[in-house]
Design a protein around this motif. Structure first.
Motif, PDB file in Angstrom:
ATOM      1  N   ASP A   1      16.116 122.659  69.814  1.00 31.31           N
ATOM      2  CA  ASP A   1      15.073 123.774  70.002  1.00 31.31           C
ATOM      3  C   ASP A   1      14.886 124.660  68.700  1.00 31.31           C
ATOM      4  OD1 ASP A   1      15.078 122.921  72.602  1.00 31.31           O
ATOM      5  OD2 ASP A   1      17.023 124.281  72.908  1.00 31.31           O
ATOM      6  N   ASN A   2      15.038 124.442  67.548  1.00 28.88           N
ATOM      7  CA  ASN A   2      14.519 124.981  66.517  1.00 28.88           C
ATOM      8  C   ASN A   2      13.257 125.335  66.492  1.00 28.88           C
ATOM      9  OD1 ASN A   2      17.407 124.118  66.027  1.00 28.88           O
ATOM     10  ND2 ASN A   2      17.047 123.494  63.785  1.00 28.88           N
ATOM     11  N   ARG A   3      12.849 126.505  65.978  1.00 34.99           N
ATOM     12  CA  ARG A   3      11.515 127.052  65.587  1.00 34.99           C
ATOM     13  C   ARG A   3      10.902 126.510  64.599  1.00 34.99           C
ATOM     14  NH1 ARG A   3       9.197 130.119  61.976  1.00 34.99           N
ATOM     15  NH2 ARG A   3      11.493 130.718  61.273  1.00 34.99           N
ATOM     16  N   ALA A   4       9.683 125.921  64.693  1.00 36.36           N
ATOM     17  CA  ALA A   4       9.213 125.284  63.598  1.00 36.36           C
ATOM     18  C   ALA A   4       8.858 126.144  62.344  1.00 36.36           C
ATOM     19  CB  ALA A   4       7.748 124.646  64.043  1.00 36.36           C
ATOM     20  N   SER A   5       9.219 125.841  61.292  1.00 37.39           N
ATOM     21  CA  SER A   5       8.985 126.816  59.989  1.00 37.39           C
ATOM     22  C   SER A   5       7.336 126.727  59.765  1.00 37.39           C
ATOM     23  CB  SER A   5       9.813 126.452  58.888  1.00 37.39           C
ATOM     24  OG  SER A   5      10.957 126.347  59.153  1.00 37.39           O
ATOM     25  N   THR A   6       6.896 127.870  59.097  1.00 40.66           N
ATOM     26  CA  THR A   6       5.579 127.958  58.598  1.00 40.66           C
ATOM     27  C   THR A   6       5.128 127.090  57.553  1.00 40.66           C
ATOM     28  OG1 THR A   6       6.026 129.659  56.973  1.00 40.66           O
ATOM     29  CG2 THR A   6       5.644 130.572  59.118  1.00 40.66           C
TER      30      THR A   6
END
Length: 288
Positions: free
Chosen positions: A265-270
């Motif tokens: 569930d990691n947030r996608a990086s920019t």
């Protein structure tokens, strides 16, 4: 770099199926930081595609896999596979333990060389070859020749390069968003990096060995205007190696998709965070 089945190099996307990819197996690999700065390895792999060119001819599936899958983005990178190994069984303690054996004694240009003439050396060689063949350097004609010559049996080098020249055509490079010379457009960072997770010896007898390398990979273009963001994939590369001239060399290779774990569930990086990470974090020299 999960393969789909379009223009992959060796079982993945891209050329014959998927130019980038590598192997996985029961045994885990140990990593050692490279001497000095980060190395030039990097690789990636994406949805697998069916091999169509030289990869089928020479059996090298490790090369364009990630890029091709990347070029035809849209496949589902999720997979139901688990880690390689015996179904329902747990790996024995030796499968994840470091052997303590020095992986390499020297380098051939920027690539590790001088692997031990034994099973451990074959696994170490296969891991590092997968990394090199899945790197951004494979997209440039001159650097591609250097890598192929350093990692393959001299008997297959020229035919492989001929096939790869067709695979990395200007049209293909344009399709994945690169310039005709394989470089990224201004303002974008091309990412192609293969990361071995584990290795397994399928066969070893004196001067020959077949090794599987289970890998995860990154491929895509990082930048504000990128339409093909960097994505991860999982694949396994099988390399048939031969002891030639005092070191292991690839005679042929193939690639399959997965095993692929469930995504977290990691947030996608920019895009900028990914670009900075790729530029700031160097690769490893892999050892069994």
């Amino acid at each position: 770099m999960s393969p789909d089945d379009e223009r992959g190099y060796g079982g993945g996307p891209g050329r014959t199926d998927d130019p980038y990819s590598t192997i996985g197996g029961t045994r885990q690999t140990r990593t050692r930081l490279p001497d000095g700065e980060g190395d030039g390895y990097g690789g990636v792999r994406r949805p697998a595609r069916t091999s169509r060119s030289l990869v089928m001819v020479v059996g090298v599936v490790v090369l364009l896999f990630g890029a091709i899958a990347f070029a035809n983005m849209g496949g589902d990178d999720r997979g139901g596979g688990g880690a390689p190994g015996k179904a329902g069984g747990k790996p024995d303690s030796s499968s994840t333990a470091a052997t303590g054996t020095k992986p390499v004694t020297e380098k051939n240009g920027s690539l590790p060389s001088g692997f031990a003439h034994d099973e451990q050396g074959a696994q170490s060689a296969a891991s590092n070859f997968a990394v090199a063949l899945g790197s951004i350097e494979m997209f440039g004609a001159d650097t591609r020749r250097t890598i192929v010559q350093a990692t393959h049996d001299p008997a297959v080098v020229e035919s492989l390069l001929t096939g790869l020249a067709k695979a990395y055509s200007p049209g293909f490079l344009q399709n994945i968003g690169l310039n005709a010379d394989g470089t990224a457009p201004d303002g974008l960072t091309f990412v192609s990096r293969t990361i071995p997770v584990g290795t397994k010896t399928v066969e070893h007898s004196g001067d020959t060995a077949t090794v599987e390398v289970w890998c995860t990979g990154l491929v895509g273009l990082a930048g504000q205007d990128s339409t093909k963001p960097v994505a991860a994939s999982w694949f396994t590369v099988t390399e048939k190696l031969k002891w030639i001239g005092g070191d292991w060399k690839i005679q042929s290779s193939s690639q399959t998709q997965g095993p692929t774990p469930v995504n977290g569930d990691n947030r996608a990086s920019t895009a900028d965070e990914i670009a900075d990470a790729v530029k700031g974090y160097g690769g490893f020299t892999y050892a069994r």
